[in-house]
Enzyme design. Structure first.
Site, short mmCIF file in Angstrom:
data_model
loop_
_atom_site.label_atom_id
_atom_site.label_comp_id
_atom_site.label_asym_id
_atom_site.label_seq_id
_atom_site.Cartn_x
_atom_site.Cartn_y
_atom_site.Cartn_z
N ASP A 1 -6.36 -8.98 12.00
CA ASP A 1 -4.99 -8.56 11.65
C ASP A 1 -4.74 -7.08 12.47
O ASP A 1 -5.80 -6.25 12.82
CB ASP A 1 -3.84 -8.59 10.60
CG ASP A 1 -5.17 -7.72 9.59
OD1 ASP A 1 -6.15 -6.92 10.26
OD2 ASP A 1 -4.47 -8.14 8.20
N ASN B 1 -2.36 -8.50 -4.51
CA ASN B 1 -2.05 -9.34 -4.80
C ASN B 1 -2.32 -10.60 -3.80
O ASN B 1 -1.47 -12.33 -4.02
CB ASN B 1 -0.46 -9.31 -4.18
CG ASN B 1 -0.36 -9.09 -2.38
OD1 ASN B 1 -1.79 -9.28 -2.07
ND2 ASN B 1 1.08 -8.89 -2.00
N HIS C 1 -3.82 -11.68 -1.31
CA HIS C 1 -3.84 -11.74 -0.13
C HIS C 1 -4.65 -11.65 0.41
O HIS C 1 -5.90 -11.38 0.75
CB HIS C 1 -2.71 -10.92 0.60
CG HIS C 1 -2.80 -9.09 1.40
ND1 HIS C 1 -2.18 -8.35 1.16
CD2 HIS C 1 -4.73 -8.97 0.97
CE1 HIS C 1 -2.71 -7.59 1.82
NE2 HIS C 1 -4.14 -7.56 2.10
N GLU D 1 0.21 -12.94 2.96
CA GLU D 1 0.96 -12.77 1.96
C GLU D 1 1.47 -13.48 0.85
O GLU D 1 1.21 -14.67 1.40
CB GLU D 1 2.45 -11.97 1.56
CG GLU D 1 2.14 -10.85 3.26
CD GLU D 1 0.88 -9.46 2.19
OE1 GLU D 1 0.37 -9.51 1.35
OE2 GLU D 1 1.78 -8.26 2.11
P1 PGA Z 1 -9.38 -3.07 0.93
O1 PGA Z 1 -7.96 -3.63 1.74
O2 PGA Z 1 -10.49 -3.35 1.67
O3 PGA Z 1 -8.67 -1.46 1.29
O4 PGA Z 1 -9.15 -3.13 -0.59
C1 PGA Z 1 -8.35 -5.36 1.15
C2 PGA Z 1 -7.09 -6.06 1.89
O5 PGA Z 1 -6.15 -5.68 1.32
O6 PGA Z 1 -7.04 -7.09 2.26
#
Ligand code: PGA
Length: 223
Positions: A63, A124, A126, A131
């Protein structure tokens, strides 16, 4: 599907070693790469592998934010250069940029798919920027970020108002087509959502729950 608990160092070492094996044995290895705090240890391990030649490897990042140019310090392009791309030479490094994102799924198909996909999970549920509410058949597209994600990601910005509200992301379908997936959740704040995703109902409300249907997805939890 089971959740394997181990130290962060051991998990990163295992995943990086499996990537090395792939790269040594495949003519044109294809990696799906993630950003965020979680994969940094994997990239550190890979960066130390001076005996491995990555120059025929193709990478596709999951992304990228909409509205930040590639050299913005918080862009995912910048993140990847900082943690991996400035240390190793790859054949091609792709991001779902404004130009490429409409063709991203075909580009992946054209190189016979992603061999190993690294994934984190949001608080959450995702995966990438898919999302809650994302359908199983989603492909690479532009999405609105939820309040929860904007808040989680604001730690990297001077203020929450600077966090982009949209991003381009691979879809669930794009991710599910990867031949092998490693999902890593690090930290006690991820424990509950990880349990729900891996042992709960398969539902668009918890996008990571679709991974239960993937035949070769390994899930790791690190304290
Ligand atoms: P993080 O993010 O590795 O910074 O915890 C993970 C994500 O949001 O997919």
């Amino acid at each position: 599907m089971r959740i394997r608990s181990n130290t962060y160092e051991k998990v990163c070492h295992l995943i990086a070693s499996n990537i090395r094996d792939l790269v040594k044995h495949r003519e044109t290895p294809v990696l799906g790469l993630a950003t965020g705090t979680t994969p940094i240890g994997i990239y550190q391990e890979l960066s130390r592998m001076r005996d491995t030649n990555f120059s025929s490897t193709i990478t596709f990042n999951l992304d990228e934010y909409v509205g930040l140019n590639g050299w913005h310090p918080q862009s995912y392009n910048h993140f990847m250069y900082e943690h991996l791309f400035s240390n190793l030479t790859f054949h091609e490094k792709y991001f779902p940029t404004e130009k490429l994102y409409p063709y991203y799924d075909s580009m992946i198909d054209n190189v016979n798919g992603i061999d190993i996909q690294i994934l984190g999970i949001g608080t959450n549920g995702h995966i990438a920027f898919n999302e809650p509410g994302t359908p199983r058949d989603s492909i690479t597209r532009i999405v609105d970020l939820t309040e929860n994600t904007i808040k989680d990601n604001s730690r990297f910005f001077d203020s929450i108002d600077e966090v982009p509200t949209r991003a381009r992301t691979m879809g669930i379908e794009t991710i599910m087509k990867a031949k092998r997936i490693y999902l890593v959740a690090q930290g006690s704040h991820k424990k509950e959502i990880l349990e729900k995703a891996i042992h709960g109902e398969i539902t668009p409300e918890v996008p990571a729950s679709f991974l239960q249907e993937h035949p070769k997805c390994e899930v790791f939890y690190c304290e």
